[in-house]
Design a protein around this motif. Structure first.
Motif, PDB file in Angstrom:
ATOM      1  N   GLY A  63       6.424   3.384  13.882  1.00 59.21           N
ATOM      2  CA  GLY A  63       5.374   2.705  13.135  1.00 59.21           C
ATOM      3  C   GLY A  63       5.436   3.066  11.668  1.00 59.21           C
ATOM      4  O   GLY A  63       5.930   4.127  11.292  1.00 59.21           O
ATOM      5  N   TRP A  64       4.926   2.169  10.846  1.00 56.20           N
ATOM      6  CA  TRP A  64       4.788   2.419   9.419  1.00 56.20           C
ATOM      7  C   TRP A  64       3.314   2.334   9.047  1.00 56.20           C
ATOM      8  O   TRP A  64       2.594   1.431   9.502  1.00 56.20           O
ATOM      9  CB  TRP A  64       5.564   1.392   8.599  1.00 56.20           C
ATOM     10  CG  TRP A  64       7.023   1.668   8.498  1.00 56.20           C
ATOM     11  CD1 TRP A  64       8.006   1.192   9.310  1.00 56.20           C
ATOM     12  CD2 TRP A  64       7.682   2.488   7.528  1.00 56.20           C
ATOM     13  NE1 TRP A  64       9.224   1.672   8.900  1.00 56.20           N
ATOM     14  CE2 TRP A  64       9.059   2.469   7.808  1.00 56.20           C
ATOM     15  CE3 TRP A  64       7.238   3.249   6.441  1.00 56.20           C
ATOM     16  CZ2 TRP A  64       9.999   3.170   7.051  1.00 56.20           C
ATOM     17  CZ3 TRP A  64       8.169   3.944   5.679  1.00 56.20           C
ATOM     18  CH2 TRP A  64       9.538   3.899   5.990  1.00 56.20           C
ATOM     19  N   PHE A  65       2.914   3.255   8.221  1.00 55.08           N
ATOM     20  CA  PHE A  65       1.554   3.310   7.712  1.00 55.08           C
ATOM     21  C   PHE A  65       1.625   3.519   6.203  1.00 55.08           C
ATOM     22  O   PHE A  65       2.670   3.878   5.663  1.00 55.08           O
ATOM     23  CB  PHE A  65       0.787   4.484   8.342  1.00 55.08           C
ATOM     24  CG  PHE A  65       0.552   4.354   9.816  1.00 55.08           C
ATOM     25  CD1 PHE A  65       1.575   4.586  10.727  1.00 55.08           C
ATOM     26  CD2 PHE A  65      -0.697   4.002  10.300  1.00 55.08           C
ATOM     27  CE1 PHE A  65       1.362   4.476  12.096  1.00 55.08           C
ATOM     28  CE2 PHE A  65      -0.929   3.896  11.664  1.00 55.08           C
ATOM     29  CZ  PHE A  65       0.110   4.134  12.561  1.00 55.08           C
ATOM     30  N   ARG A  66       0.510   3.335   5.555  1.00 54.83           N
ATOM     31  CA  ARG A  66       0.428   3.675   4.138  1.00 54.83           C
ATOM     32  C   ARG A  66      -0.950   4.241   3.845  1.00 54.83           C
ATOM     33  O   ARG A  66      -1.920   3.981   4.566  1.00 54.83           O
ATOM     34  CB  ARG A  66       0.713   2.475   3.241  1.00 54.83           C
ATOM     35  CG  ARG A  66      -0.323   1.366   3.310  1.00 54.83           C
ATOM     36  CD  ARG A  66       0.146   0.169   2.497  1.00 54.83           C
ATOM     37  NE  ARG A  66      -0.813  -0.941   2.582  1.00 54.83           N
ATOM     38  CZ  ARG A  66      -0.549  -2.167   2.157  1.00 54.83           C
ATOM     39  NH1 ARG A  66       0.644  -2.466   1.603  1.00 54.83           N
ATOM     40  NH2 ARG A  66      -1.451  -3.110   2.262  1.00 54.83           N
ATOM     41  N   ARG A  67      -0.992   5.004   2.757  1.00 52.22           N
ATOM     42  CA  ARG A  67      -2.257   5.600   2.358  1.00 52.22           C
ATOM     43  C   ARG A  67      -2.404   5.513   0.851  1.00 52.22           C
ATOM     44  O   ARG A  67      -1.461   5.822   0.114  1.00 52.22           O
ATOM     45  CB  ARG A  67      -2.338   7.055   2.807  1.00 52.22           C
ATOM     46  CG  ARG A  67      -3.571   7.787   2.311  1.00 52.22           C
ATOM     47  CD  ARG A  67      -3.651   9.175   2.869  1.00 52.22           C
ATOM     48  NE  ARG A  67      -4.253   9.188   4.189  1.00 52.22           N
ATOM     49  CZ  ARG A  67      -4.296  10.253   4.975  1.00 52.22           C
ATOM     50  NH1 ARG A  67      -3.733  11.380   4.594  1.00 52.22           N
ATOM     51  NH2 ARG A  67      -4.874  10.194   6.152  1.00 52.22           N
ATOM     52  N   THR A  68      -3.593   5.109   0.439  1.00 53.11           N
ATOM     53  CA  THR A  68      -3.958   5.146  -0.969  1.00 53.11           C
ATOM     54  C   THR A  68      -5.108   6.121  -1.138  1.00 53.11           C
ATOM     55  O   THR A  68      -5.844   6.381  -0.169  1.00 53.11           O
ATOM     56  CB  THR A  68      -4.360   3.755  -1.472  1.00 53.11           C
ATOM     57  OG1 THR A  68      -5.408   3.237  -0.619  1.00 53.11           O
ATOM     58  CG2 THR A  68      -3.183   2.799  -1.427  1.00 53.11           C
ATOM     59  N   PRO A  69      -5.269   6.687  -2.311  1.00 52.12           N
ATOM     60  CA  PRO A  69      -6.327   7.677  -2.527  1.00 52.12           C
ATOM     61  C   PRO A  69      -7.707   7.150  -2.132  1.00 52.12           C
ATOM     62  O   PRO A  69      -8.069   6.029  -2.483  1.00 52.12           O
ATOM     63  CB  PRO A  69      -6.249   7.950  -4.038  1.00 52.12           C
ATOM     64  CG  PRO A  69      -4.840   7.662  -4.379  1.00 52.12           C
ATOM     65  CD  PRO A  69      -4.437   6.506  -3.513  1.00 52.12           C
ATOM     66  N   GLY A  70      -8.419   7.928  -1.375  1.00 47.86           N
ATOM     67  CA  GLY A  70      -9.770   7.571  -0.984  1.00 47.86           C
ATOM     68  C   GLY A  70      -9.864   6.651   0.216  1.00 47.86           C
ATOM     69  O   GLY A  70     -10.963   6.271   0.614  1.00 47.86           O
ATOM     70  N   LYS A  71      -8.719   6.305   0.778  1.00 47.44           N
ATOM     71  CA  LYS A  71      -8.721   5.408   1.927  1.00 47.44           C
ATOM     72  C   LYS A  71      -8.048   6.057   3.127  1.00 47.44           C
ATOM     73  O   LYS A  71      -7.222   6.957   2.983  1.00 47.44           O
ATOM     74  CB  LYS A  71      -8.001   4.097   1.582  1.00 47.44           C
ATOM     75  CG  LYS A  71      -8.711   3.253   0.553  1.00 47.44           C
ATOM     76  CD  LYS A  71      -8.004   1.914   0.374  1.00 47.44           C
ATOM     77  CE  LYS A  71      -8.721   1.032  -0.621  1.00 47.44           C
ATOM     78  NZ  LYS A  71      -8.050  -0.288  -0.776  1.00 47.44           N
TER      79      LYS A  71
END
Length: 124
Positions: A34-42
């Motif tokens: 799987g691929w995920f992503r993260r942005t600050p505060g989320k």
């Protein structure tokens, strides 16, 4: 199993980028990736997943039609081709694996091993 995500960088809006996830230390073909992503505060956001045989791929609505998964089991590598990128796609991108005998999941808690992440920055 150890995962190494790579291929991140800076790309202009509307452009394309391919990130890779290379695995070592395990039998890669027994995992769903799987691929995920993260942005600050989320929270970490699910993007896509591919089964070990590549027979099934799953995409979040936010990337469907723009992102494409593929895998090369001989190279123990999964690729995420990202097209039509915009600033909303700026994030750290992570790959993760889940044993293939479990159903594909969009929940990060269901994935056992994670790569260190690769930063994708889309400039406008």
């Amino acid at each position: 199993v150890q995962l190494q995500a790579s291929g991140g960088g800076v790309v202009q809006a509307g452009g394309s980028l391919r990130v890779s996830c290379a695995a070592s230390g395990g039998t890669f073909t027994t995992y769903t990736v799987g691929w995920f992503r993260r942005t600050p505060g989320k929270d970490r956001e699910f993007l896509a997943a591919i089964t070990w045989s590549s027979e099934s791929t799953y995409y979040a609505d936010s990337v469907k039609g723009r992102f494409t998964l593929s895998r090369d089991n001989a190279k123990n590598t999964v690729y995420l081709q990202m097209n039509s990128l915009d600033s909303e796609d700026t994030a750290v991108y992570y790959c993760a694996v889940r044993p293939s005998w479990y159903s594909v999941s969009s929940y990060s808690k269901d994935y056992s091993y994670w790569g260190q992440g690769t930063l994708v920055t889309v400039s406008s």
